[in-house]
Design an enzyme around this catalytic site. Structure first.
Site, PDB file in Angstrom:
ATOM      1  CG  LEU A  31      40.628  21.930  51.413  1.00 57.19           C
ATOM      2  CD1 LEU A  31      41.290  20.553  51.217  1.00 57.19           C
ATOM      3  CD2 LEU A  31      41.521  23.009  50.786  1.00 57.19           C
ATOM      4  CG  ASN A  97      29.581  28.836  55.845  1.00 56.57           C
ATOM      5  OD1 ASN A  97      30.771  28.996  56.082  1.00 56.57           O
ATOM      6  ND2 ASN A  97      29.042  27.693  55.457  1.00 56.57           N
ATOM      7  CB  SER A 122      32.870  42.929  49.538  1.00 54.17           C
ATOM      8  OG  SER A 122      32.399  43.221  48.256  1.00 54.17           O
ATOM      9  CE1 TYR A 146      30.578  37.793  49.694  1.00 51.46           C
ATOM     10  CE2 TYR A 146      29.841  39.674  48.387  1.00 51.46           C
ATOM     11  CZ  TYR A 146      30.852  38.960  48.981  1.00 51.46           C
ATOM     12  OH  TYR A 146      32.148  39.402  48.890  1.00 51.46           O
ATOM     13  CE  LYS A 150      32.631  39.148  52.542  1.00 49.37           C
ATOM     14  NZ  LYS A 150      33.616  38.325  53.250  1.00 49.37           N
ATOM     15  CB  SER A 213      26.653  37.038  28.276  1.00 54.43           C
ATOM     16  OG  SER A 213      26.307  35.880  27.566  1.00 54.43           O
TER      17      SER A 213
HETATM   18  C1  WQD Z   1      32.223  42.765  36.797  1.00 49.78           C
HETATM   19  C2  WQD Z   1      31.542  43.470  35.633  1.00 49.78           C
HETATM   20  C3  WQD Z   1      29.291  42.747  35.256  1.00 49.78           C
HETATM   21  C4  WQD Z   1      30.368  38.644  34.098  1.00 49.78           C
HETATM   22  C5  WQD Z   1      31.118  40.620  42.406  1.00 49.78           C
HETATM   23  C6  WQD Z   1      30.468  40.726  43.756  1.00 49.78           C
HETATM   24  C7  WQD Z   1      31.405  41.410  44.714  1.00 49.78           C
HETATM   25  C8  WQD Z   1      32.711  40.676  44.780  1.00 49.78           C
HETATM   26  C9  WQD Z   1      33.282  40.407  43.408  1.00 49.78           C
HETATM   27  C10 WQD Z   1      33.050  38.466  45.708  1.00 49.78           C
HETATM   28  C11 WQD Z   1      30.098  43.871  35.916  1.00 49.78           C
HETATM   29  C12 WQD Z   1      30.164  42.370  34.077  1.00 49.78           C
HETATM   30  C13 WQD Z   1      30.406  39.959  34.498  1.00 49.78           C
HETATM   31  C14 WQD Z   1      29.957  38.339  32.767  1.00 49.78           C
HETATM   32  C15 WQD Z   1      29.670  40.694  32.349  1.00 49.78           C
HETATM   33  N1  WQD Z   1      32.465  39.538  45.548  1.00 49.78           N
HETATM   34  N2  WQD Z   1      30.069  40.970  33.635  1.00 49.78           N
HETATM   35  N3  WQD Z   1      29.625  39.378  31.957  1.00 49.78           N
HETATM   36  O1  WQD Z   1      29.674  42.042  40.144  1.00 49.78           O
HETATM   37  O2  WQD Z   1      31.519  43.755  40.266  1.00 49.78           O
HETATM   38  O3  WQD Z   1      31.410  41.934  41.931  1.00 49.78           O
HETATM   39  O4  WQD Z   1      32.303  39.897  42.547  1.00 49.78           O
HETATM   40  O5  WQD Z   1      33.652  37.661  45.658  1.00 49.78           O
HETATM   41  O6  WQD Z   1      30.820  41.475  45.944  1.00 49.78           O
HETATM   42  O7  WQD Z   1      29.294  41.498  43.650  1.00 49.78           O
HETATM   43  O8  WQD Z   1      32.110  41.402  39.639  1.00 49.78           O
HETATM   44  O9  WQD Z   1      33.265  40.098  37.899  1.00 49.78           O
HETATM   45  O10 WQD Z   1      30.846  39.569  38.431  1.00 49.78           O
HETATM   46  O11 WQD Z   1      31.397  41.688  37.242  1.00 49.78           O
HETATM   47  O12 WQD Z   1      29.336  41.584  31.570  1.00 49.78           O
HETATM   48  O13 WQD Z   1      29.875  37.173  32.369  1.00 49.78           O
HETATM   49  O14 WQD Z   1      31.486  42.566  34.523  1.00 49.78           O
HETATM   50  O15 WQD Z   1      28.012  43.137  34.839  1.00 49.78           O
HETATM   51  O16 WQD Z   1      29.860  45.088  35.249  1.00 49.78           O
HETATM   52  P1  WQD Z   1      31.070  42.355  40.444  1.00 49.78           P
HETATM   53  P2  WQD Z   1      31.928  40.582  38.301  1.00 49.78           P
END
Ligand code: WQD
Length: 330
Positions: A31, A97, A122, A146, A150, A213
């Site tokens: 949790l 972990n 991932s 991270y 994986k 953003s």
């Molecule tokens: C998606 C897109 C951002 C937030 C990450 C990890 C991956 C997996 C999932 C774990 C990108 C853009 C994001 C914001 C934005 N891991 N963005 N503004 O980076 O593809 O994957 O999460 O749980 O291993 O790397 O996912 O949702 O962060 O981003 O513009 O506030 O949205 O640049 O293009 P990501 P995300």
């Protein structure tokens, strides 16, 4: 079936999909990034009992206690730490972990003769390969602990399966899971400021945050913003059930994605259209570590598991919004 991390976002949806496929489920979760409420909600949605253990899966004694009390015929290992930025700041925590828990679980499988193991990996392991990502590609280590955990867990499982022929392992490489269960009862409820796009968008939608953003609009993509393969979390969950059904001896790696690339701007527009809300946004600098495009070749999962993602972007946006509206905190 033992589901580690079963109270979390992906875990709770996976429990539902497993139960719908006729499995009984036991959950182990510390949790640390989830809430026991989700277990109550799964029980409510499925009308099934779910034995729950609040333990660290790296605690061997606690783990063995579960195997002594239940007949476990397979493990779906989803417990793990997953914040990319935090892993850069606390590498020791992430390596300890994520690696120790996986090793402890595999040792328990060997000791208790549990032959089926599904591991949550991932798309990050593909690094900056050329899209679409195919399971046979060489892995390019991503520049964060991270992602390294994986890759390392994938290698550990592969080596152990090689010398234990009765042990069957399915490694699932997730693309970007979003959305929520169609009931709106369970979904993604991150603590603090969301790192990921969809939970940020839903919080902007209800006014908890002023604007989104968007991290860069100068990528080589159709509109300059990043491309990702967003997959409905229930499709992802059903991918786990398919992986367990079709597990055969050896190690098998599958992409769980839709095969469709969507830009950040396209996702924002789809969300606005699906839910009739406005998402104000600003373009800001690129986020460090992001790649331009990431989407899956999904043919292997389709061919070998008979699984494809069924839900479209509209459903993902609607379901994410329904959950946000039901469960907004102050
Ligand atoms: C998606 C897109 C951002 C937030 C990450 C990890 C991956 C997996 C999932 C774990 C990108 C853009 C994001 C914001 C934005 N891991 N963005 N503004 O980076 O593809 O994957 O999460 O749980 O291993 O790397 O996912 O949702 O962060 O981003 O513009 O506030 O949205 O640049 O293009 P990501 P995300």
């Amino acid at each position: 079936m033992l589901v580690t991390g079963g109270a979390g976002y992906i875990g709770s949806h996976t429990c539902i999909a497993l139960i719908e496929n006729g499995h009984s489920v036991v959950v182990a979760d510390n949790l640390s990034n989830s809430n026991k409420d989700s277990i109550e909600k799964i029980k409510h949605l499925t009308s099934k009992e779910i034995p729950f253990y609040k333990i660290d899966v790296s605690d061997q004694q606690a783990l063995e206690n579960i195997f002594a009390n239940h007949h476990i015929d397979g493990i779906i290992h989803l417990a793990g730490m997953k914040a990319v930025g935090e892993s850069v700041e606390k590498p020791a925590l992430y390596y300890t972990n994520n690696l120790v828990s996986t090793i402890m679980l595999v040792n328990a499988c060997l000791k208790f003769n549990i032959k089926r193991f599904v591991f949550s990996s991932s798309a990050t392991v593909y690094g900056e390969n050329k899209v679409p990502f195919v399971e046979t590609m060489d892995l390019l280590p991503p520049a964060n602990p991270y992602g390294e955990t994986k890759i390392m867990c994938e290698r550990i499982l592969t080596d152990i399966a090689k010398v234990n022929p009765a042990f069957s392992v399915s490694i699932l490489r997730y693309f970007n899971p979003i959305g929520a269960h169609e009931s709106g009862l369970i979904g993604e409820a991150p603590n603090g400021t969301p790192n990921n796009l969809m939970p940020y968008v839903t919080q902007v939608g209800r006014g908890k945050r002023q604007y989104l953003s968007i991290f860069g609009n100068d990528y080589l993509t159709v509109d300059g913003t990043g491309v990702r393969d967003y997959i409905h979390v229930m499709d992802l969950a059903e991918g786990h059930a398919a992986a367990i059904e079709h597990l055969t001896k050896g190690v098998h790696v599958y992409n769980l994605g839709t095969g469709q690339g969507t830009t950040v701007l396209q996702l924002v527009k789809a969300f606005e259209a699906a839910n009739r809300v406005t998402i104000p946004y600003k373009i800001v600098d690129r986020r460090q570590g992001d790649i331009a495009s990431c989407y899956a070749d999904t043919s292997k999962a389709q061919r070998e598991l008979g699984w494809t993602a069924k839900r479209d972007l509209l459903s993902m946006c609607r379901d994410a919004w329904r959950f946000e509206q039901n469960f907004q905190e102050a």
